[in-house]
Design a protein around this motif. Structure first.
Motif, short mmCIF file in Angstrom:
data_model
loop_
_atom_site.label_atom_id
_atom_site.label_comp_id
_atom_site.label_asym_id
_atom_site.label_seq_id
_atom_site.Cartn_x
_atom_site.Cartn_y
_atom_site.Cartn_z
N ALA A 171 -10.40 7.97 -1.07
CA ALA A 171 -9.27 7.07 -1.15
C ALA A 171 -8.03 7.80 -0.58
CB ALA A 171 -8.73 7.06 -2.35
N TYR A 213 -2.01 3.08 -8.24
CA TYR A 213 -3.26 2.84 -8.35
C TYR A 213 -4.11 4.13 -8.17
CZ TYR A 213 -7.94 0.93 -7.28
OH TYR A 213 -9.36 0.51 -7.48
N TYR A 214 -3.55 5.04 -7.30
CA TYR A 214 -4.15 6.17 -6.75
C TYR A 214 -4.18 7.15 -8.05
CZ TYR A 214 -4.59 10.57 -3.97
OH TYR A 214 -4.86 11.87 -3.35
N LEU A 263 -9.92 0.31 1.10
CA LEU A 263 -9.26 0.63 -0.06
C LEU A 263 -9.82 0.01 -1.35
CD1 LEU A 263 -5.55 1.42 1.02
CD2 LEU A 263 -7.22 3.03 0.34
N PHE A 294 -5.25 -5.00 -2.04
CA PHE A 294 -5.72 -4.26 -0.75
C PHE A 294 -6.45 -5.25 0.08
CE2 PHE A 294 -5.95 -0.66 -3.81
CZ PHE A 294 -4.65 -0.45 -4.05
N TRP A 317 -0.83 12.75 -3.60
CA TRP A 317 -0.51 11.61 -3.01
C TRP A 317 0.69 12.27 -1.88
CZ3 TRP A 317 -1.72 6.83 -1.74
CH2 TRP A 317 -0.76 6.17 -1.01
N SER A 334 -7.30 -1.01 5.03
CA SER A 334 -6.82 -1.61 3.86
C SER A 334 -7.78 -2.42 3.25
CB SER A 334 -5.81 -2.67 4.59
OG SER A 334 -4.47 -1.94 5.23
N MET A 356 -0.53 1.01 -4.16
CA MET A 356 -1.49 2.23 -3.80
C MET A 356 -0.96 3.48 -4.63
SD MET A 356 -4.35 2.93 -2.89
CE MET A 356 -5.40 4.31 -2.91
N SER A 400 -5.52 -5.07 -8.47
CA SER A 400 -5.11 -4.18 -7.22
C SER A 400 -5.99 -4.13 -6.01
CB SER A 400 -4.93 -2.50 -7.89
OG SER A 400 -4.18 -2.56 -8.78
N VAL A 441 -6.30 6.32 3.19
CA VAL A 441 -4.84 5.75 3.23
C VAL A 441 -4.54 6.46 4.57
CG1 VAL A 441 -2.85 6.55 2.21
CG2 VAL A 441 -4.75 5.62 0.67
N ILE A 470 0.74 -1.42 -0.20
CA ILE A 470 0.00 0.11 -0.08
C ILE A 470 0.79 1.24 -0.03
CG2 ILE A 470 -1.54 1.34 1.23
CD1 ILE A 470 -3.24 -1.23 2.00
#
Length: 418
Positions: free
Chosen positions: A102, A33-34, A91, A178, A45, A88, A30, A174, A106, A25
């Motif tokens: 998201a 993916y984010y 997500l 998670f 991020w 987790s 992540m 993905s 996180v 993550i």
């Protein structure tokens, strides 16, 4: 419960459990993916990481003080493990455009991970005598590398070959990864979280409000009294520079690799190399720390980081990146484990969680320095390579400051204060 093999094994397995969050993550899946699946940005991020770090930094000293007063570190660890694992799992649900959701999940997950580690680190004092802490601490980091690496490797397969698992695409892979982190974290934490700590009658009956009041009082004492332990104080300052350098290498490695043209696949492969080399290397590092002395090994690890930074300046391709990842794997876990064991020996009895919380707060507070230096040098020189080379300053300062720490004197100061 000190020095009992079953207890030590349970403590070590927790690192195996929660490192899945750090690898899948925080570091590998992540962040990509984010941006690609949810629609976030690099800046978003970065703000997410900063917000989570700030909350953990502010909470850790107070929570540590409360845990010491209640002698109930495991209960706090249970709570934050549950928070992190549930985050987790959640997500898996944000989709395209759910950037804020998201980010919030996180942040919650990182609070569970970061605050939980404050109590996990503090438990080292409860489960082992000083003479065993280098080895036990190294075993924890070593198992963390293996556990985090194994699950990340499995998740990479799920993401790259989703059809093998009945999934439509890599986005579904993905999301499954998670879910796997949350389940992995919960399942392998059970042995440690089932342990019980003995509490006095007064500690058991204390109300939450009273715990918070006492925690705040002890926190004020920590700020006012910490400089009464000169060797502990000197080690903390050296650790801030060392931690900042290591943290910068970790958080900037992927973006630096991308800036010089390395693709996402090799970047993840490099992370796996670090994980699997880190497993045996960390264990060996702990044994060497016992044989040659923890401070000497910690200085040696910073010297190797200097080499890594210099080599990184000349790096040209993915093969070079793999070599650097292997070198990082040799020292990253071992140096952090050794630093943790040294710090544990310099703490006054009964205040381990409080002082670990204080270290979490201060190290995270100062951890902006490395990335800031990197960014400023990058702007003024227009060179990512020069920016990376500037990080050598933090390792040089850590080595110099560490040379002034008298560990034997620091351990005596801790015993006299107990």
């Amino acid at each position: 419960m000190r020095d009992q093999p079953k207890t030590i094994k349970s403590w070590v397995m927790y690192d195996w459990a929660n490192s899945a969050f750090a690898t899948t993550i925080m570091a590998a899946v992540m962040p990509i993916y984010y941006i690609d699946a949810i629609g976030g940005t690099d800046a978003g991020w970065g703000f997410t990481q900063s917000a989570a770090g700030l909350v953990v930094a502010l909470l850790s000293p107070l929570l540590g003080a409360i845990a010491d007063h209640s002698n109930n570190k495991i209960s706090f660890l249970r709570a934050f493990t549950l928070i992190g694992a549930l985050a987790s799992l959640l997500l898996a649900f944000p989709g395209k455009g759910d950037v804020l959701l998201a980010s919030l999940i996180v942040i919650v997950g990182m609070i569970g991970f970061g605050a939980g580690n404050t109590f996990y680190d503090a438990l080292l004092n409860d489960i082992t005598s000083p003479g065993l802490r280098e080895k036990v601490s190294a075993r924890g980091f070593s198992m963390g590398y293996m556990g985090g690496g194994i699950l990340l490797a499995l998740n990479v397969v799920v993401i790259q070959k989703p059809e093998w698992f009945g999934l439509q695409d890599s986005t579904g892979g993905s999301q499954v990864s998670f879910l796997s982190v949350g389940l992995w974290w919960l399942i392998f934490s059970v042995p440690l979280l089932r342990l019980k700590q003995e509490k006095t009658a007064a500690q058991t009956s204390a109300k939450v409000g009273e715990q918070i009041r006492v925690g705040l009082s002890r926190l004020r004492e920590t700020f006012s009294r910490i400089r009464q332990y000169p060797e502990l104080w000197k080690f903390m300052v050296a650790y801030w520079f060392f931690f900042d350098g290591v943290n910068t290498v970790i958080v900037m490695a992927t973006s630096y690799g991308k800036s010089i043209g390395i693709e996402t696949g090799p970047l993840i492969t490099a992370l796996l190399i670090t994980q699997f080399i880190g497993f045996p290397a960390t264990y060996i590092f702990g044994n060497l720390a016992v044989k040659f002395g923890p401070r000497r090994m910690l200085v040696a690890s910073q010297a190797l980081y200097l080499v890594i930074v210099v080599l990184g300046y000349f790096m040209q391709n993915a093969t070079h990146f793999y070599i650097l990842a292997a070198l990082v794997g040799l020292v990253q876990g071992g140096s952090q484990a050794t630093a943790r064991s040294i710090y544990s020996k310099l703490l006054p009895e009964g205040r381990a969680a409080e002082f670990n919380g204080f270290l979490t707060f201060t190290s995270r507070f100062f951890s902006f320095g490395g990335p800031l230096v990197f960014a400023l040098v990058r702007i003024f020189t227009d060179s990512s390579r020069t920016a990376l080379l500037a990080i050598a300053f933090f390792f040089l300062m850590g080595m110099v400051l560490l040379s002034f720490v008298n560990l034997a004197k620091g351990e005596r100061e801790a015993l006299q204060a107990s």
